[in-house]
Design an enzyme around this catalytic site. Sequence first.
Site, PDB file in Angstrom:
ATOM      1  N   HIS A  47       0.838  -1.201   0.000  1.00  0.00           N
ATOM      2  CA  HIS A  47       0.000   0.000   0.000  1.00  0.00           C
ATOM      3  C   HIS A  47       0.874   1.252   0.000  1.00  0.00           C
ATOM      4  O   HIS A  47       2.018   1.216   0.460  1.00  0.00           O
ATOM      5  CB  HIS A  47      -0.834   0.087   1.285  1.00  0.00           C
ATOM      6  CG  HIS A  47      -1.695  -1.084   1.575  1.00  0.00           C
ATOM      7  ND1 HIS A  47      -3.040  -1.082   1.331  1.00  0.00           N
ATOM      8  CD2 HIS A  47      -1.419  -2.295   2.120  1.00  0.00           C
ATOM      9  CE1 HIS A  47      -3.575  -2.234   1.716  1.00  0.00           C
ATOM     10  NE2 HIS A  47      -2.601  -2.997   2.204  1.00  0.00           N
ATOM     11  N   THR A  49       0.518   4.970   1.865  1.00  0.00           N
ATOM     12  CA  THR A  49      -0.320   5.547   2.925  1.00  0.00           C
ATOM     13  C   THR A  49      -1.196   6.676   2.404  1.00  0.00           C
ATOM     14  O   THR A  49      -2.257   6.949   2.957  1.00  0.00           O
ATOM     15  CB  THR A  49       0.569   6.117   4.049  1.00  0.00           C
ATOM     16  OG1 THR A  49       1.457   7.082   3.467  1.00  0.00           O
ATOM     17  CG2 THR A  49       1.363   5.014   4.728  1.00  0.00           C
ATOM     18  N   GLU A 114       2.218  -1.012   4.579  1.00  0.00           N
ATOM     19  CA  GLU A 114       1.985   0.374   4.175  1.00  0.00           C
ATOM     20  C   GLU A 114       3.337   1.042   3.925  1.00  0.00           C
ATOM     21  O   GLU A 114       4.286   0.847   4.695  1.00  0.00           O
ATOM     22  CB  GLU A 114       1.238   1.148   5.272  1.00  0.00           C
ATOM     23  CG  GLU A 114      -0.217   0.751   5.447  1.00  0.00           C
ATOM     24  CD  GLU A 114      -1.141   1.414   4.426  1.00  0.00           C
ATOM     25  OE1 GLU A 114      -0.657   2.217   3.589  1.00  0.00           O
ATOM     26  OE2 GLU A 114      -2.350   1.132   4.480  1.00  0.00           O
ATOM     27  N   HIS A 152      -2.377  -3.171  -3.583  1.00  0.00           N
ATOM     28  CA  HIS A 152      -3.744  -3.052  -3.070  1.00  0.00           C
ATOM     29  C   HIS A 152      -4.711  -2.852  -4.246  1.00  0.00           C
ATOM     30  O   HIS A 152      -5.782  -3.448  -4.291  1.00  0.00           O
ATOM     31  CB  HIS A 152      -3.822  -1.882  -2.093  1.00  0.00           C
ATOM     32  CG  HIS A 152      -5.065  -1.876  -1.265  1.00  0.00           C
ATOM     33  ND1 HIS A 152      -5.438  -0.803  -0.501  1.00  0.00           N
ATOM     34  CD2 HIS A 152      -6.044  -2.815  -1.093  1.00  0.00           C
ATOM     35  CE1 HIS A 152      -6.586  -1.080   0.119  1.00  0.00           C
ATOM     36  NE2 HIS A 152      -6.974  -2.298  -0.231  1.00  0.00           N
ATOM     37  N   ASP A 162      -3.539   2.484  -4.946  1.00  0.00           N
ATOM     38  CA  ASP A 162      -2.214   2.385  -4.344  1.00  0.00           C
ATOM     39  C   ASP A 162      -1.575   1.009  -4.547  1.00  0.00           C
ATOM     40  O   ASP A 162      -2.293   0.039  -4.734  1.00  0.00           O
ATOM     41  CB  ASP A 162      -2.277   2.729  -2.834  1.00  0.00           C
ATOM     42  CG  ASP A 162      -3.126   1.766  -2.018  1.00  0.00           C
ATOM     43  OD1 ASP A 162      -4.248   1.459  -2.447  1.00  0.00           O
ATOM     44  OD2 ASP A 162      -2.661   1.314  -0.959  1.00  0.00           O
TER      45      ASP A 162
HETATM   46 ZN   LIG Z   1      -4.087   0.500   0.371  1.00  0.00          ZN
END
Ligand SMILES: [Zn+2]
Length: 256
Positions: A47, A49, A114, A152, A162
Amino acid sequence: MRRPLLPLLACVLAASCAHVAPTRNPLADWVPSPNLDARRAVVIVLHATEQDSARESLDTLRTANSGGPVSAHYLVGEDGRLYQLVADGERAWHAGGGRWGTITDLNSASIGIEIDNDGSEPYTDAQIAALLRLLDDLTSRLSIPKTQVIAHADLAPTRKRDPGALFPWQRLAEAGYGLWPRGDLRDPPAGVDPWLAMAAIGYPLDDRAAAVRAFHRHYRGRDDGDDPLATFDADDLRILQALAAQRTGLDAVATP
Ligand SMILES: [Zn+2]
């Protein structure tokens, strides 16, 4: 009179009794086996953020924020510092709804990482180096296949973008992570169905234009925005052919 207090006291000391799931199902006779270990993830989800700092994201990932509580197993700071927020064996809340191949509950099946990035800036060398160290650790220690490192947006293309078109997937691939086309790319044989190839890779196809946009961010470094008419070009088809061949072991996935 004093004995009933003991379980209650133990419960208070444990501090998390309300969350402890019953071990035994009353429907069945409990005949325990020692042959077990913790459930393990089979996918790693990356991911961005989409926030301004690791400090801000650590707060978001640890509180009941306005959009609902979320978390991830790890956060990679812009300076390469690694933070762990949830144990590898626990279920973090990072993926939400989506699908990858036959996996429909990604939070139960994945490790979420993340990366501190606002969604519009390049990723730093320090954080990619730290990410590669973390991927080496996770894939070897948890036996997660190295190809099962995804975005993601790959598993939720209608909702997410993302880690975005600036994420250096090729650099990860050169270190052995993620699915990436290898060798000379060639035109797919006649009759090859690009959607079968996409499904073989793992993409959900509920919204095909969204799946194409996710593919472009991942494999072409290109952001189509919300283009509802996003579609494949000839280079996409050659990449798809190579990826599906790796995934299936077949030269081509064709419609009969
Ligand atoms: Zn994400």
